[in-house]
Write a protein that holds these residues in place. Structure first.
Motif, PDB file in Angstrom:
ATOM      1  N   GLN A 119      10.565 -56.142 -14.586  1.00  0.00           N
ATOM      2  CA  GLN A 119      10.027 -56.627 -13.351  1.00  0.00           C
ATOM      3  C   GLN A 119      11.203 -56.526 -12.128  1.00  0.00           C
ATOM      4  O   GLN A 119      12.297 -56.550 -12.775  1.00  0.00           O
ATOM      5  N   GLY A 120      10.800 -56.710 -10.981  1.00  0.00           N
ATOM      6  CA  GLY A 120      12.020 -56.731  -9.984  1.00  0.00           C
ATOM      7  C   GLY A 120      11.338 -56.609  -8.592  1.00  0.00           C
ATOM      8  O   GLY A 120      10.078 -56.614  -8.433  1.00  0.00           O
TER       9      GLY A 120
ATOM     10  N   ASP B  22       7.522 -55.597  -7.093  1.00  0.00           N
ATOM     11  CA  ASP B  22       7.041 -56.266  -6.174  1.00  0.00           C
ATOM     12  C   ASP B  22       7.567 -55.923  -4.533  1.00  0.00           C
ATOM     13  O   ASP B  22       8.937 -55.550  -4.480  1.00  0.00           O
ATOM     14  N   GLY B  23       6.768 -56.052  -3.601  1.00  0.00           N
ATOM     15  CA  GLY B  23       7.314 -55.970  -2.133  1.00  0.00           C
ATOM     16  C   GLY B  23       6.702 -54.919  -1.412  1.00  0.00           C
ATOM     17  O   GLY B  23       5.325 -54.395  -1.756  1.00  0.00           O
ATOM     18  N   TYR B  24       7.375 -54.572  -0.167  1.00  0.00           N
ATOM     19  CA  TYR B  24       6.659 -53.596   0.579  1.00  0.00           C
ATOM     20  C   TYR B  24       7.632 -52.378   0.710  1.00  0.00           C
ATOM     21  O   TYR B  24       8.870 -52.189   0.138  1.00  0.00           O
TER      22      TYR B  24
ATOM     23  N   TYR C 212       3.246 -46.681 -10.035  1.00  0.00           N
ATOM     24  CA  TYR C 212       2.951 -48.018 -11.297  1.00  0.00           C
ATOM     25  C   TYR C 212       3.858 -48.978 -10.882  1.00  0.00           C
ATOM     26  O   TYR C 212       4.639 -49.343 -11.603  1.00  0.00           O
ATOM     27  N   ASN C 213       3.724 -49.460  -9.738  1.00  0.00           N
ATOM     28  CA  ASN C 213       4.529 -50.671  -9.075  1.00  0.00           C
ATOM     29  C   ASN C 213       3.370 -51.673  -8.529  1.00  0.00           C
ATOM     30  O   ASN C 213       2.225 -51.183  -8.766  1.00  0.00           O
ATOM     31  N   ARG C 214       3.787 -52.583  -8.167  1.00  0.00           N
ATOM     32  CA  ARG C 214       2.924 -53.547  -7.349  1.00  0.00           C
ATOM     33  C   ARG C 214       3.186 -53.500  -5.840  1.00  0.00           C
ATOM     34  O   ARG C 214       3.111 -54.719  -5.213  1.00  0.00           O
ATOM     35  N   LEU C 215       3.315 -52.641  -5.052  1.00  0.00           N
ATOM     36  CA  LEU C 215       3.801 -52.642  -3.870  1.00  0.00           C
ATOM     37  C   LEU C 215       2.797 -52.854  -3.028  1.00  0.00           C
ATOM     38  O   LEU C 215       1.462 -52.455  -3.209  1.00  0.00           O
ATOM     39  N   GLN C 216       2.616 -53.469  -1.988  1.00  0.00           N
ATOM     40  CA  GLN C 216       1.604 -53.869  -1.055  1.00  0.00           C
ATOM     41  C   GLN C 216       1.921 -53.297   0.492  1.00  0.00           C
ATOM     42  O   GLN C 216       3.002 -52.918   0.910  1.00  0.00           O
TER      43      GLN C 216
ATOM     44  N   GLU D 226      -0.982 -45.840  -8.101  1.00  0.00           N
ATOM     45  CA  GLU D 226      -1.066 -46.883  -8.954  1.00  0.00           C
ATOM     46  C   GLU D 226      -0.016 -47.985  -8.358  1.00  0.00           C
ATOM     47  O   GLU D 226       0.664 -48.600  -8.914  1.00  0.00           O
ATOM     48  N   ASN D 227      -0.680 -48.184  -6.945  1.00  0.00           N
ATOM     49  CA  ASN D 227      -0.037 -49.619  -6.343  1.00  0.00           C
ATOM     50  C   ASN D 227      -1.204 -50.235  -5.605  1.00  0.00           C
ATOM     51  O   ASN D 227      -2.208 -50.019  -6.044  1.00  0.00           O
ATOM     52  N   SER D 228      -0.741 -51.313  -4.663  1.00  0.00           N
ATOM     53  CA  SER D 228      -1.694 -51.998  -3.898  1.00  0.00           C
ATOM     54  C   SER D 228      -1.541 -51.899  -2.302  1.00  0.00           C
ATOM     55  O   SER D 228      -1.545 -52.507  -1.651  1.00  0.00           O
ATOM     56  N   LEU D 229      -1.209 -50.539  -1.994  1.00  0.00           N
ATOM     57  CA  LEU D 229      -0.996 -50.098  -0.704  1.00  0.00           C
ATOM     58  C   LEU D 229      -2.411 -50.048  -0.123  1.00  0.00           C
ATOM     59  O   LEU D 229      -3.583 -49.477  -0.688  1.00  0.00           O
ATOM     60  N   SER D 230      -2.275 -50.171   1.360  1.00  0.00           N
ATOM     61  CA  SER D 230      -3.512 -50.190   1.997  1.00  0.00           C
ATOM     62  C   SER D 230      -3.460 -49.824   3.369  1.00  0.00           C
ATOM     63  O   SER D 230      -2.441 -49.400   3.687  1.00  0.00           O
TER      64      SER D 230
END
Length: 502
Positions: free
Chosen positions: A327-328, A351-353, A371-375, A395-399
């Motif tokens: 994580q980071g 995480d992050g943008y 495969y990260n958790r970017l928004q 595989e992120n949470s971009l929108s």
């Protein structure tokens, strides 16, 4: 540049540096024998003028002594592979009338080179490697010419300078242990064993102090040991490239590799797929400011090595992971690495943008953040990344909608498995696109007609969206070799009959 020490010519006096006079082949002249001796000297001179050809050229600096021998007080530096031409490295003193002399002069005129004969001690070491690996199955002790040994480069004196296993084209690759006798190749500067299925342990190579390139390991290799047993690496102060890849059976704490911080000349460092090692990646690597390429992929470290942004000369950085615990936070500080051409940070659960400040990475050609958790959204400032040819954000949470922020040079664009919405924009019809992945988003509407001009495209993935119109546009793209449309809402497949032949 790889450099190696050379000794002073043995024919020079160590005290004065002047060449020692050769012994006089004739007795001294006296009053009683002066006339006969003068006649003899005159005859010899006439004979030399008529029958002999002397070619006097500069004698090169001799090759280095063994690292185990005492070094001279004064050393000279010589580029290891920029050896002098043949006319400069041999002292010819041949009888003009002999066939050998005629052939030598003819060879010099046509540029033909004599084969380099390997030094006896070097040949013996290669024979030992051949017995261990079987890579030179047709060779034996009689194969004394350096050219007979694939992947081997020799100096003019027959000393082995390079051993490159990439020359061993075999399927399956050769296999065996690394014999300790490899250290008898004391002048090695380039050693690449990455195409050998190695077994056993890695012996200490601390005595090979001339090495500038060392590569050991490949995917699935069976070498075993502990990381703290690699402390000898710190002795190889001339290393410019070090690759330790696929050492899956090596155990220990990754932090023990802090000894690599002593390799101040290193420019390329790969520590990849050490999947049984634990602990944290040593922060001391950040002191290796000469690094231009760093591969820390597929390590089991939990914390993301955010200190990599302190390496100002990086051009290629791969920190792809394969550990769900990693994580980071995606940092703005990557914008400081303006020399980057390739950046891979996939599978890190970051995480992050997407930072707007990354617009400074104008040399970036490949960016992988899968495969990260970017928004958030894709910044419009990415339009400055005109060198990009590959962008992977899947595989992120971009929108949001997709802005006109992509270079026309992009060939691979993966935006799947996010939450992008709205119609597929016409500005995605990028001229050089080869692969476009838009699957598993919230796209609506149809396929832009501009896509019919994308003749370079081979792969289109639009499945699992909410597309509502028919696929007339896709039906016209008969050059596609890989297409995915299932689950795309109310798509009409009436015009897709050409796909049945694929």
């Amino acid at each position: 540049m790889m450099i190696m020490p050379t000794t002073a010519p043995k024919s020079c006096s160590p005290a004065t540096g002047t060449r020692a006079a050769p012994p006089n082949p004739l007795p001294s002249l006296s009053a009683s024998n002066a006339a006969p001796r003068l006649l003899l000297l005159a005859a010899l001179a006439l004979s030399a003028a008529a029958d002999c050809s002397f070619s006097t050229v500069s004698r090169p600096a001799p090759l280095p002594r063994s690292p185990h021998a005492a070094r001279p007080a004064k050393q000279h530096l010589l580029s290891p592979f920029a050896w002098p031409g043949r006319a400069q490295r041999s002292l010819l003193r041949l009888d003009a009338a002999t066939p050998a002399a005629t052939a030598a002069r003819s060879g010099a005129a046509t540029g033909a080179a004599r084969p380099v004969i390997m030094d006896e001690s070097q040949l013996s070491a290669l024979v030992q490697l051949n017995e261990a690996w079987g890579t030179w199955a047709g060779n034996s002790n009689a194969a004394t010419a350096c050219a007979a040994w694939a992947g081997v480069t020799c100096s003019p004196k027959g000393l082995v300078l390079a051993l490159d296993a990439k020359a061993f084209v075999a399927d399956p690759p050769p296999s065996g242990a690394i014999p300790a006798d490899i250290t008898n190749l004391a002048y090695l500067q380039y050693l690449d064993l990455s195409y050998i299925d190695l077994v056993g342990s890695i012996p200490s190579l601390a005595s090979l102090t001339s090495l500038t390139h060392l590569a050991i390991g490949m995917d699935g290799c069976r070498l075993a040991g502990t990381l703290d047993g690699l402390g000898w690496l710190s002795s190889l102060s001339n290393l410019q490239t070090l690759r330790l890849v696929g050492l899956a059976d090596f155990t220990g704490d990754l932090s023990s590799l802090h000894i690599l911080s002593h390799l101040e000349s290193i420019q390329h460092l790969a520590l990849s797929s050490l999947t049984n090692a634990t602990g944290e990646i040593p922060r001391e690597i950040r002191y290796l400011t000469a690094l231009t390429a760093l591969d820390l992929s597929y390590l089991r470290a939990v914390d993301f090595p955010d200190w990599v942004t302190q390496l100002p000369n990086l051009q290629s950085l791969n920190v792809n992971a394969d550990d769900e615990r990693r994580q980071g936070l995606l940092s703005d500080d990557f914008s400081l690495l303006t020399a980057l051409t390739s950046l891979s940070l996939g599978h890190n659960n970051l995480d992050g943008y997407l930072p707007k400040s990354w617009s400074s990475l104008v040399n970036l050609q490949e960016l992988d953040l899968t495969y990260n958790r970017l928004q958030g959204t894709i910044p419009a400032t990415f339009s400055t990344l005109t060198a990009l040819t590959k962008l992977v954000l899947s595989e992120n949470s971009l929108s949001g909608s997709i802005p006109p922020a992509f270079s026309t040079n992009i060939q691979i664009l993966w935006l799947g498995y996010n939450s992008f919405s709205g119609p597929i924009p016409p500005h995605l019809a990028l001229t050089n696109l080869v692969e476009l992945q838009l699957s598993s988003n919230l796209f609506t509407g149809g396929i832009p007609s501009a896509f019919t001009k994308l003749t370079a495209m081979s792969t289109l993935d639009i499945c699992n969206n909410s597309l509502s119109s028919d696929l007339d546009v896709v039906a016209q793209m008969t050059w596609l070799t890989d297409i995915h449309v299932s689950g795309s809402g109310d798509v009409d497949h009436r015009h897709m009959t050409w796909l049945t032949d694929m």
